[in-house]
Every structure is written in C-alpha cells, then in structure tokens.
Design a protein around this motif. Structure first.
Motif, mmCIF file in Angstrom:
data_model
loop_
_atom_site.group_PDB
_atom_site.id
_atom_site.type_symbol
_atom_site.label_atom_id
_atom_site.label_comp_id
_atom_site.label_asym_id
_atom_site.label_seq_id
_atom_site.Cartn_x
_atom_site.Cartn_y
_atom_site.Cartn_z
ATOM 1 N N PRO B 20 0.826 -1.206 0.000
ATOM 2 C CA PRO B 20 0.000 0.000 0.000
ATOM 3 C C PRO B 20 0.870 1.270 0.000
ATOM 4 O O PRO B 20 1.918 1.321 0.652
ATOM 5 C CB PRO B 20 -0.796 -0.110 1.297
ATOM 6 C CG PRO B 20 -0.854 -1.587 1.582
ATOM 7 C CD PRO B 20 0.477 -2.103 1.117
ATOM 8 N N MET B 40 -8.264 -0.788 5.903
ATOM 9 C CA MET B 40 -9.396 -1.182 5.051
ATOM 10 C C MET B 40 -10.050 0.012 4.358
ATOM 11 O O MET B 40 -11.143 -0.115 3.811
ATOM 12 C CB MET B 40 -10.457 -1.911 5.885
ATOM 13 C CG MET B 40 -10.062 -3.321 6.294
ATOM 14 S SD MET B 40 -11.377 -4.136 7.255
ATOM 15 C CE MET B 40 -12.577 -4.513 5.967
ATOM 16 N N GLY B 41 -9.430 1.159 4.454
ATOM 17 C CA GLY B 41 -10.032 2.347 3.831
ATOM 18 C C GLY B 41 -11.283 2.823 4.542
ATOM 19 O O GLY B 41 -12.146 3.461 3.929
ATOM 20 N N CYS B 58 -4.125 3.298 2.490
ATOM 21 C CA CYS B 58 -3.800 2.051 3.197
ATOM 22 C C CYS B 58 -4.242 0.841 2.393
ATOM 23 O O CYS B 58 -3.856 -0.286 2.690
ATOM 24 C CB CYS B 58 -4.436 2.029 4.582
ATOM 25 S SG CYS B 58 -6.235 1.919 4.581
ATOM 26 N N THR B 59 -5.079 1.087 1.361
ATOM 27 C CA THR B 59 -5.515 -0.014 0.492
ATOM 28 C C THR B 59 -5.109 0.207 -0.969
ATOM 29 O O THR B 59 -5.497 -0.561 -1.833
ATOM 30 C CB THR B 59 -7.054 -0.179 0.544
ATOM 31 O OG1 THR B 59 -7.652 1.095 0.304
ATOM 32 C CG2 THR B 59 -7.514 -0.695 1.901
#
Lengths: 734, 168
Positions: B20, B40-41, B58-59
């Motif tokens: 990521p 996980m957004g 982060c994803t």
C-alpha cells in the motif's frame, strides 16, 4: 521534589541511548524532543524546569498528552508562576523517574482525569520557586533590592530596564532555591483561565507531531504478532514454512502470547503473518458466546443466594424498599466495549547489548519501562524511555502489553524492532470495558423523595486484568521474579472474590440524597480481559442510574429536572450544572416538531456534568441534533480545552450509546474493524454547546466527566419520543 | 520500479507492487504525517491526494500510482508556510490527540479545491470517510468554513496583471 540531587541527574543521563535516526518534527513546543539533559550554565531548580543561559525555558511534562490537552494545561501552570508565555516554553516529555510520579496515583501515569487537579499546586510551586530564585539571583547580580524586581514575560524588569532570565541562570544555579515561594492569587492570574489556541495544534495540523508509530531508528525491522483468537489461549504448535519463504521475512518466532513474524517492512510481515498456521489451546473463555454469557448473567442476577461484594451499604441498605409508596424495579444491560484508539497499538525497541530504548505512546512511562525490565530482563537503569504523543489513550495505553511483546521480540532476535498492530489486532486483543447486567431498585415517597436505592450488579470487574499486568511491570527490583510471577495472579482473585472493585460501583449511588443505599456486585467473568475505558465504571453506571432516575420521575409524575433537583440537595455542584444546562437548553419550552429533550446528570472525577440531548426519530433511526452540556469542574485553566473535552466525551460516549458492542462467539471477539464496530462520523455528530459553571474552587477532572451522561440523556429523550424505555446498550429501537 | 511524483518531487521505489502507498510513504520515504488507522479504507487517517483527489492509501497498491502525482500532508503546507486550512486548524484548536488530523486536512483540502463554498451537507459528505475518535467534528466543520473563507477572500484580493491587460 525541589532538592536537586546529583544522583538523579546521573540517573537521567545514564539511561539515555542516543535517539539515532529519530525524525525530530518541528513542533511549536518541541515536545518531540525527549529526555532530560543537563545544559552547561543552566539553572535547574527541580526536575520540571530548566532555564538556560540563552534564556530558553524547558519544561519536562510529567503527564502524557493523548488529546486531553494536558501539555497545554500543565505548561500554563508553569507559565503563570514563572512569568513567561506558554508558547515560549520548550515542552519535552519526561523520562521515567520518581520525581514525575502522579501525586494522586502514586505512580508515573496519566489517567483518572486527575492531572490538573493533582498538579495544580505542586507544579505552580515548582515554577514559583524557580521564579523566586531568578529574582534573588538578579537582585544579587544587579545589586538591587529584590522588591524592586518585577518578572514579566521571561524578563527581569528593574525600573523599566529589562534583562532576559538567562543572564541570571548561572548565578541562580549556585544559590539555594526557595521552597515555599508565594503563589499568585486567582485575581492575579493572567495565564490560568485564559482561552488560547492549543500549544500542540501546529504540530498536529502539519503532520509533524510524532506519535509512537512514527519512531524511526537505524536498522529497524517490523514485526507483526499473530495472537490467539481467544485471548489468553496458549500456542500448542505452529507451522511457519510458507511464511518463512516470503520476501523480506527475517524471522518467525514463538513469543509468550503468539507468533511474531519479523520482516524488513510492515507489509511483508503482515502478508507473511497470514500464512502462519497455528494450533491454539482451549480456555474457559472458549466456551462462552455473548448469548450464553447473557443467559448466565440473568441466572446469576436472579440467584439472590449469591449476595455479592459490597460496594456500598448505608442506612438500612435495601431492607426498607417495600415500605415506600412507590417501588420501582428495572434491569439494565451494558455490553463489553473496545477502546479503538485511532492509533493502533505499537511499540518500537532499539536494542544495544544490555541496554534498550523504548519508543511508545504510553499513559504510563513507569509501566512501559517496567514491562521492558520484566519481559526483556533488562536492568532498570538500562532502559531509556522515549514517550511520544498518543494517538488516543482512553485507558488502553496504560497496560504495557505493547511493550512486553516488542522487547521480547527484540531480545530474541537481537534486532531493533517495531511491532505494529493492525486494527484487527487492536480490536480483538483489547482490555475491554466490562459488560454488566444490573437490577435497579428504588423506593420513593409520593412526594418524590428517594427513600431507598438498591443496586445488584452482575458482570466482570475492571481492574483485575490490568493489575495482573501492572504487578509484573511495577514490582520493585528487590522482589525476585518467581515471587512476582506468583503475586501477579493475586489482584485477580482479590477483586473477583474478596473486595469489591471500586470501579464496579463508580457513580451508581453517590449523586442523590438517599438515606438508605445498598450496592452489591456479583462477579461473573468469562475470562475476557477487561480494563479502564474512558470514565471507567461511570461509563455504564451513569446509564443505569440516570435512565432509572427518569423512570422514577415519571412514576412520581414530576418533571425530570425538578425530580433530580429535589433529590440532590447535598450535591450543590451537580445542582448548579443541572440548572445551567436546563436554562441554556430552554428545558420545558417547545421544540421543533418531532424533537424531544432528554436529561441526564452525573458527577465523576470531581466534576459535575448535566446534559440535555435533543433527539428525533427519523425512519426508525435515532437522530441526536444537539447536546447542551454544563460542567462544574472548579477553576478552569483553559476554557477552550474544557469545552473540547466535554464535547469529545459526548462524541465518544455517543458512539458507544448508538453503536458500541463487543460480542463473543466461542470466546472470539467478533468485531474486527470499523465496519463491524462503527464510529460516529461527522454527519451523525450533534451540535454540542458546552457551558462552564463559574467557580473558584480547586480544579477537577475534565477528560472523562463529559462522557457518562450522554447515553442516558439520549435514552431519556427516546422515551419521550416513542414511549420505549430502552434499557440495553447500544440503544436500538424495536 | 515504480515512479511517481511525491509532493512535486519525482521519486522511484522498488518494493513489492502490492505494498500500500501508505507504507511506502511512511517507511520508505520516511514521511510520517500520513497515519495508519484501519488498513481497510474505513477511517481516512491515511488520506493523501492522488492527482488532486482524496484517496485512502492504506488499500491503494503502490503499483497503481505509477506516473501519478501524490501529495501528503507534508506537501500541503509546512509549519512555516501553512495551507489556509492548516491555519484555520491551528486558530480553532481543532486537534485533540491529532492522529486523524492529517487525513482530515487532506480530505478537506481536496473538497475545497473543487468546491470553494461547501454547504454543511457537502462537508458532511466529503468528510464522511474520516473518523475522529476524539470527537473534533464540530471544530473541523468550523475550520473548513474558515479556511474556505480565507481562500476565497485571498483569491478575490489577488491582483492579476494579465486580467487588467485583457480588460484594457
């Protein structure tokens, strides 16, 4: 405290491993710079303050900043007495040392909303003494009478001629430091009580504030720990063949509570960790699920042969209940909750032979350091602490389990290690706010006087799991480790079997003038570990108490404000807060169609708070439009931060009231991330108006007291809107 | 090798392409202002701008930003040269713990870039992906409006000589 001993200075210096590679942000306060250092020619009157010959004023912050504004609050106390602007002070996180012990807790820790209350006099005294010493040195050096000297804005003023403090630092360092310099009076305050932007706002608005997770040291490897899905189960065997083949993986090792995967990057470690196959033992917790646990709570609540532990028994206790004209009984339930700090748990360990440096956002530098000593087998004077800003604490970051894992991995691999918990790790390996099932009983006269107040609580306690960890981390050096191991299971049985955990009864019987009170707690603990959660026992007890008080008011047929006021004659602070909130919310006046007011009042951590929630039901959904709050927290250091803390407590508490529930299936926590454990977002956040009762009393807590009233205030409004008395959290309309 | 613009500087990185972007920026480029919150957004702590739009990094695999322009909180403004929103954040004492605020600021600045006068509903929608556990939502909304006003009044007051020439 004011005696500066050479030993202490040596201690503070000897522990330090140079913070190599740590990115130093350019914050306003430089709170990112860490550790105590003696500066040549500096005046060092005590462990909190240094004044350098360059007129730099350094303040070592004894408490940890997790959003509650303590950096601002305590710096203001120093600024007030030292006669400098708060923004001109270089604030640094204090190292581990007994001089930074929390006066109320007896340990170096931040919690219980007690920092300003506990430090209000000691820190001002430390600064006033320093100021008096500067004055004395200036008088001698300038050869003028001390009473000709005025200290203003970091300057010594003699008849309008000004000299910076630093000019007198060298001489001040050689003179005795006064021990009881006169403190400024409330009328003289020009820093305390003033509204001013937060000192850490610039660093936190530019990404330059350093949190524990931001630590960087040379040759740092990242580790991910695979913990047991059932907390506390032991590892039977594991197969890491596939994990070890992954790119970047350096080591896979068994540690005390699982398997650690160490890799060059976090992402490599995280991916490889998913490939580790582990067999876990079964524990008692494995046999519990939320529904069976609730059934057991009900069974225990009804089994009155189990009397439980006494939290309170005053007057005739509950024995006269049936004599009252009105007898009310209702059962309430609150679930387990997770903390969900925005910054997932993490810890960074730099290792150098028999020494280590710990980088961590912690509510207790002492517990964190102690965990490193105990689990890493380091000598206490070989552990250097580098506390950072906390990305939320709420009671989670006071336990040391984060440090324990990281030092074990660093020790076993001999490498510098950062352990980063995923959100899933954080949520499923928490120390949870305990669930509770409660039977509320009250006897009330026809005139509305509460004559008997009887509570029977069933559920786990709060403190036992934390104390088990603390015993390991805090045991003094002279106890041998086997004894500490034995001792560490002692608090658990103590609170479960012999003495009522004070947290269990927190705030459930103290606000109203009832002659006869009885509160008993029956421990029913499946083995899911519990801990302090913002406002602790008050978080659920206020919901039980204030919802039930509303029920009583309705049974008597009195207005909810009037019923409370009539029964809190001995609680003047709560009375004032209630009257203020009612006036500001226009209680009793018409609201927009479909909107309803609900009230709740609650004292905790020395402060009294009343909240009135304006609620409507739209498409069978609870909508909280506005919360009008009033707080009496005694004297205020920064009104902006008081209002922010009350508002923050309301939002945190509203998340719990509307959504918060940790559930178990076969001992495994089912909520893993924000899709299954949702948070209040901006669109659901009510407008919050906070009003502060004018007071010159000693300051009290503000970090937690804003939270407890919100759930019952909303529940009480829902009752008015729908006629549904919701006695279970989170609040769900049928 | 993946190349992109990071805060207007060309960079390249050789990591697993599914890494990521957040971790590349934090651990490879050592820019620590963007935060990890959920992976996980769902929380928005990791928000950056990709070609001007707010994205949850982060994803977002780093492979997906090949050739793109990425801006982080460090590129939005610095303590010496604040973005008007950062100025408003400071003046209104928005942050408490501060952990989510980089992400909040990146979402808010992306909003104002396309919508200089957002309504309350616009703000709620744009900020819906950003969680603040300390409960600073009210202050964030206030500061977004103050920042918008500052940007708009600065725009109005800017003297543009070309505009004058065109008119004459």
């Amino acid at each position: 405290m004011n005696k500066v001993s050479l030993t202490r200075r040596k201690f503070l210096l000897s522990t330090g491993i140079a913070a190599t590679g740590l990115i130093v942000g350019c914050s306003v306060t430089r709170a990112n710079e860490i550790g105590y250092s003696t500066v040549a020619g500096a005046f060092e009157p005590n462990s909190f303050i240094q004044i350098t010959s360059d007129s730099e004023v350094i303040f070592y912050l004894p408490n940890n900043e997790m959003g509650q504004g303590i950096l601002d609050g305590l710096t203001t106390l120093i600024a007030e007495e030292l006669r400098v602007e708060p923004g001109a002070i270089d604030v640094r996180h204090a190292q581990r040392h007994e001089d930074y012990t929390n006066p109320e807790m007896g340990m170096q820790a931040t919690g219980g909303s007690n920092a300003v209350r506990g430090q209000f006099l000691p820190l001002r005294q430390a600064a006033a003494n320093a100021a008096a010493a500067v004055r004395n040195a200036a008088a001698q050096q300038l050869n003028v009478a001390a009473d000709k000297i005025v200290l203003v804005n970091g300057m010594v003023d003699v008849d309008g001629k000004r000299y910076p403090y630093g000019q007198f630092a060298s001489l001040a360092a050689t003179l005795p430091v006064p021990e009881n310099a006169t403190l400024r009076s409330a009328e003289q305050f020009d820093q305390i009580g003033r509204e001013r932007p937060r000192l850490d706002a610039l660093a936190k608005s530019t990404g330059t504030a350093l949190f524990g997770i931001d630590a960087e040291v040379d040759d740092l490897l990242r580790a991910v720990v695979v913990r047991s899905p059932v907390i506390g189960a032991s590892l039977i065997s594991f197969d890491a063949t596939e994990a070890r083949k992954q790119s970047g993986v350096v080591a896979v090792l068994e540690i005390r509570n699982g398997v650690a995967v160490v890799a060059e990057s976090y992402w490599q470690a995280r991916k490889a960790a998913a490939l580790v196959d582990i067999q876990w033992s079964k524990t008692e917790l494995s046999s519990w699920s939320s529904d069976t646990l609730y059934e057991k709570f009900v069974e225990t609540l009804n089994d009155t042969s189990q009397k439980g532990l006494e939290c309170c028994n005053e007057g005739e206790g509950g024995s006269l209940l049936e004599n009252s004209a009105i007898v009310a009984v209702a059962d309430y339930y609150a679930p387990y909750l997770a903390h969900a700090t925005m910054e997932p748990m993490n810890c960074t360990v730099q290792i150098d032979g028999d020494r280590c440096a710990i980088y961590v956002g912690t509510q207790s530098v002492q517990v964190s350091a102690g965990a490193a000593v105990y689990y890493g087998d380091f000598d206490a004077d070989k552990v250097a602490m580098h506390p950072a800003f906390l990305g939320g604490g709420f009671g989670r970051r006071v336990i040391g389990d984060d440090v324990a894992e990281a030092v074990v991995i660093a020790k076993q691999t001999g490498r510098n290690i950062q352990v980063v918990w995923s959100r899933e790790d954080d949520m499923t390996a928490d120390f949870y706010r305990p669930a509770a099932l409660v039977r509320m009983q009250a006897g009330v006269s026809e005139q509305g006087v509460i004559e008997t107040w009887a509570v029977r609580r069933v559920g786990p306690n709060t403190m036992n799991y934390v104390l088990d960890e603390w015993v390991d981390a805090l045991a003094p050096d002279f106890l041998n480790k086997r004894f500490v191991n034995w001792l560490s299971k002692f608090p658990h049985s103590l609170f479960n079997r012999f003495v009522a955990d004070p947290s269990s009864g927190d705030g459930i019987y103290t606000d109203y003038d009832t002659a006869n009170k009885a509160v008993y707690h029956v421990t029913q603990d499946p083995g899911l570990r519990t801990g302090f959660w913002r406002s602790v026992g008050n978080s659920s007890n206020a919901f039980f108490k204030e919802s039930f008080i509303d029920e009583l008011a309705h049974r008597v047929g009195m207005d909810e404000v009037q019923f409370r006021l009539a029964n809190m004659q001995k609680n003047p602070r709560l009375k004032k807060a209630t009257e203020l909130a009612a006036a500001k919310a226009n209680w009793g006046q018409p609201l927009p169609a479909g909107h309803f007011h609900g009230l709740a009042t609650h004292s905790s951590f020395g402060s009294a708070v009343a909240q009135i929630a304006e609620v409507s039901i739209e498409n069978n959904t609870i909508v909280v439009h506005r919360v009008t709050a009033a707080i009496d927290c005694g004297m205020v250091v920064n009104p902006g931060i008081v209002r922010d803390q009350v508002e923050g407590g309301i939002i945190y508490g509203l998340t719990a009231a509307l959504y918060g529930e940790v559930t178990l299936r076969d001992g495994v926590v089912q909520e893993t991330n924000f899709h299954t454990y949702p948070m209040l977002r901006m669109a659901q956040a009510p407008t919050v108006d906070v009003h502060i009762v004018d007071s010159q009393e000693h300051p009290e807590g503000v970090g937690e007291p804003g939270l407890p009233p919100i759930a019952p205030a909303v529940a009480n409004a829902i009752f008015k809107a729908t006629g549904q008395r919701l006695r279970t959290l989170p609040l769900k309309l049928s | 090798m993946i190349r992109f613009q990071l805060n207007n500087n060309p960079v390249d990185v050789d990591v697993d392409p599914d890494t990521p972007l957040l971790w590349v920026v934090r651990d490879h480029f050592k820019l620590k202002g963007s935060k990890f919150g959920c992976g996980m957004g769902l929380c928005g702590a990791c928000t950056m701008h990709m070609n001007g739009a707010a994205v949850r990094t982060c994803t977002l695999p780093v492979a997906a930003v090949q050739g793109a322009s990425i801006t982080t909180i460090e590129g939005l403004g610095t303590p010496d040269k604040l973005h008007p929103l950062q100025q408003a954040w400071v003046e209104h004492s928005v942050p408490q713990c501060g952990y989510c605020q980089s992400g909040q600021l990146m979402s808010a600045s992306a909003l104002l870039a396309t919508n200089p006068n957002p309504s309350d509903a616009d703000i709620d929608t744009a900020m819906n992906g950003n969680i603040c556990r300390c409960g600073t939502y009210g202050k964030i909304k206030l500061a977004i409006k103050a920042g918008a006003q500052a940007i708009n009044s600065a725009t109005v007051q800017t003297f543009d000589p070309r505009a004058v020439e065109t008119q004459s």
